[in-house]
Write an enzyme that holds these catalytic residues in place. Structure first.
Site, mmCIF file in Angstrom:
data_model
loop_
_atom_site.group_PDB
_atom_site.id
_atom_site.type_symbol
_atom_site.label_atom_id
_atom_site.label_comp_id
_atom_site.label_asym_id
_atom_site.label_seq_id
_atom_site.Cartn_x
_atom_site.Cartn_y
_atom_site.Cartn_z
ATOM 1 N N GLY A 65 37.061 31.496 40.620
ATOM 2 C CA GLY A 65 35.859 32.188 41.085
ATOM 3 C C GLY A 65 36.236 33.413 41.891
ATOM 4 O O GLY A 65 36.190 33.404 43.123
ATOM 5 N N GLU A 93 54.821 37.992 39.020
ATOM 6 C CA GLU A 93 54.872 38.248 37.580
ATOM 7 C C GLU A 93 56.312 38.142 37.121
ATOM 8 O O GLU A 93 57.171 38.868 37.587
ATOM 9 C CB GLU A 93 54.313 39.655 37.323
ATOM 10 C CG GLU A 93 54.599 40.214 35.964
ATOM 11 C CD GLU A 93 53.982 39.387 34.875
ATOM 12 O OE1 GLU A 93 54.752 38.719 34.154
ATOM 13 O OE2 GLU A 93 52.755 39.401 34.751
#
Lengths: 384, 320
Positions: A129, A246
């Site tokens: 969310g 990442e």
């Protein structure tokens, strides 16, 4: 520059292949895309099999219950599972790739013990969310409010683009706890139980006709303060720690899949005669160059991540810009090969062509990615 | 697997960069350009003043530094390095627009006496064109009947060959495999294109940071930022392809690398020119030299159409 895998890496690959060859034929049939409870069960079942075989949380740190695999092992895992046709991460995506790593990195011992094992064992599903109707590319402008009431936060607002909201147990939620602070400063990270009163989920239909994500409306939803990860108003940093973690592996499976599809497209063109068109052949040839290069860029980014111990790489934006465009080109080329048949939405390539349109928008639009490249990599002055 | 450059490879790249910055900086580039223009008869390829454009002393210095003998075995007096190292060296040459038949001379090391040491300048007959025919000491291939043309790049004199003397075996339809030297020439050309593309990206960024209009650096405008970002993306994608092809030496990998590096260089120079505005259109800016050299390189050792066809063939050959 060494593209050869070490004996340990090849051993890891060989054992994984053997295991996949043994378990994949026994998998139940894939559920219908519209049957969300069945999709949840299927995806969790696969996660449980990974857990039992020791492949769950491969890239998670060992002290979080993961396997502490290197980025290269993770690359091999994603390559081999895609080649073998194994199920996708599916409903486990947010738990394994975002909320879980966030909790592993920023959560208390108790929070880690409560939330991480069920993700690894395939028992609980998380959704995200973050985005709101008024906070897309400008995520930090989010306005969903939370205020303290005793041991709870009371949350009101709305979220959008929430995948798996209908079947999730938990939602990693960004809320505004200090409306007076500068926008990045007043945000807090909460784990919201999806069965709490006041939550309404409204599925959103994509242009492909499917309901891949939902709007989530929050009306005075009570979330225990104990569910806060990190300090109050420190949620932006808490989130970015993981977003920037990442390792260059985000699209490994997809690049492998695109290369397979490209070869299938070429074979289809040979079959239906369009291969005689030199312009089409050359278009496919150029796509072959691009996807080969994207695979090498993946290996490059993974090597960099491995060398720096997983420190945020700058290669992610470069890769995503190039890949998202190439993917759209691939399915446009597939449509050229199919001719009028490309108008049949019963065809997988037609569905993939439609869904490819989201790639230059989701997870940072290409325009935002170019801003990132220009300002953070090239060092150009920030635009006014 | 560790795709990154090794410490030795970084040191080699740094050494070549320093050598070229010291010996072929902007002043030497413009001096060479001046010599090429003073030669006067540039349009008919003759040398009325008898002037040489190539700096033979620099050529020998390159030889002494091992640029031409880089891949020659140590037993044969070479440096004993591999293709990845050669690619790094030619990338640096591409960055500074180093002139001359560098690739032909490099590929002749060990086969043509004096090539390895830089005593001799070797050119080779390409696909319809020969570079530096008048200044080369040795020509590999059949250049009979070659006629000069007014090369768009003053620092790459060109001769065109009579039609049909230069087609590779089998012609366009049969697509016979490339001879090994042609493959290597294509890869090293890709390396030069990569260096040029990286340089034009840096040049554009540098200009965008300092040039002010409307009261701010033009690099603060998204329209300019996005041009520069696109340049970097093409450079980095091409870099991964070129470096990988230098490791595998696979013909299809080389075709892919070449295609992407050609595109990165040509489009990079175009976008760099655009970022420079009016100044980019002038002779005194170096941007046009990158664009013109990049155009010429695209015609070496197999053009884009052939590369695309090879890559298409590969898809149905099932080796993906």
């Amino acid at each position: 520059m060494d593209l050869a895998y070490t004996p340990e890496e090849e051993d890891f690959r060989a054992r994984l292949r053997t295991w996949l060859a043994g378990v994949l034929p026994a998998l139940p049939p894939k559920p219908s895309p519209d049957d969300w409870p069945a999709r949840r069960a299927y995806d969790l079942g696969w996660q449980r099999m990974l857990y039992d075989a020791g492949y769950a949380g491969l890239h998670w740190p060992v002290d979080a219950g993961g396997r502490g695999a290197t980025p290269t092992q993770h690359l091999i895992y994603l390559e081999e599972t895609e080649k073998a046709g194994a199920p996708y991460v599916g409903a486990n995506f947010v738990g394994l790739l975002h909320a879980g790593p966030t909790i592993a990195s920023e959560g208390s011992a108790g929070q880690r013990a409560r939330w991480l094992p069920p993700v690894l064992r395939g028992e609980e599903v998380w959704c995200q969310g973050f985005s709101e109707p008024g906070a897309g590319s400008d995520l930090a402008a989010l306005r969903t409010r939370a205020w303290r009431d005793g041991d709870d936060y009371v949350v009101s607002g709305s979220k959008i683009w929430t995948s798996h909201a209908e079947v999730a147990d938990w939602c990693e939620l960004l809320v505004r706890t200090d409306p007076g602070a500068r926008k990045h400063r007043g945000i807090t990270w909460l784990a919201m139980p999806m069965d709490a009163p006041g939550i309404t989920v409204r599925p959103l239909r994509t242009l492909a006709g499917s309901t891949e994500f939902a709007e989530v409306f929050l009306d005075e939803v009570r979330v225990p303060v104990a569910n806060r990860v990190g300090a109050e108003n420190d949620g932006w940093r808490v989130t970015m720690v993981t977003l920037s973690y990442e390792r260059g592996t985000a699209f490994v499976g997809e690049v492998v899949a695109c290369r397979r599809v490209l070869a299938e497209v070429a074979r289809e063109a040979r079959k239906n005669g369009r291969w005689d068109d030199a312009a089409l052949r050359r278009r496919l040839g150029r796509l072959n160059a691009e996807f080969r290069a994207l695979w090498r860029l993946t290996q490059w980014n993974v090597s960099e991540a491995q060398g720096t111990g997983g420190v945020p790489g700058v290669g992610g934006s470069v890769f995503k810009l190039s890949y998202s465009h190439a993917r759209q080109e691939l399915f446009d080329a597939a449509a050229e090969v199919l001719g009028p048949e490309a108008l049949d939405q019963g065809r997988q390539w037609t569905l993939d062509r439609l869904s490819s349109l989201s790639y230059t928008i989701a997870a940072g639009t290409s325009q935002i990615q170019r801003n990132i490249v220009a300002e953070r990599i090239l060092g150009l002055p920030k635009g006014r | 697997m560790d795709f990154r450059l090794t410490d030795d490879q970084r040191a080699l790249r740094q050494g070549i960069r320093e050598l070229l910055e010291g010996r072929f900086g902007r002043e030497e580039l413009r001096a060479a350009l001046g010599r090429a223009e003073r030669r006067g008869g540039a349009t008919d390829g003759k040398h009325p003043e008898g002037g040489q454009v190539l700096d033979r002393r620099l050529w020998r210095e390159l030889g002494a530094a091992g640029f031409f003998a880089l891949r020659l075995a140590e037993a044969e007096g070479g440096v004993g390095q591999g293709l990845p190292e050669a690619v790094l060296a030619f990338e640096e040459a591409g960055r500074v627009l180093l002139p001359g038949p560098l690739i032909a001379t490099h590929l002749a090391a060990g086969a043509v006496a004096g090539a390895a040491t830089g005593e001799v300048v070797v050119t080779s007959v390409g696909a319809g064109l020969v570079e530096w025919l008048d200044e080369a000491d040795v020509v590999r291939g059949n250049a009979a009947g070659a006629e000069p043309l007014a090369s768009v790049d003053p620092l790459t004199p060109l001769h065109r060959l009579p039609a049909s003397t230069d087609r590779r075996p089998g012609g366009g339809e049969l697509r016979a495999p490339w001879p090994p030297d042609t493959l290597l020439a294509s890869l090293l050309t890709a390396a030069e294109q990569l260096g040029s593309a990286a340089r034009t990206c840096e040049t554009a960024v540098q200009h965008a940071r300092t040039r002010e209009q409307f009261g701010q650096p033009i690099g603060a405008f998204q329209a300019v930022q996005h041009l520069c970002a696109g340049m970097l993306v093409r450079v980095e994608v091409a870099r991964a392809a070129v470096y990988a092809a230098s490791v595998t030496a696979d013909p299809v990998d080389i075709a892919a690398a070449r295609l992407l590096a050609d595109e990165a260089a040509v489009r990079g120079a175009r976008d760099c020119l655009q970022v420079h505005g009016g100044m980019g259109f002038t002779w005194e800016s170096d941007v046009h030299l990158h664009l013109k050299r990049a155009w010429i390189r695209t015609h070496r050792a197999g053009e884009a159409t052939q590369g695309e066809e090879e890559l298409a063939d590969d898809l149905v050959a099932g080796t993906v």
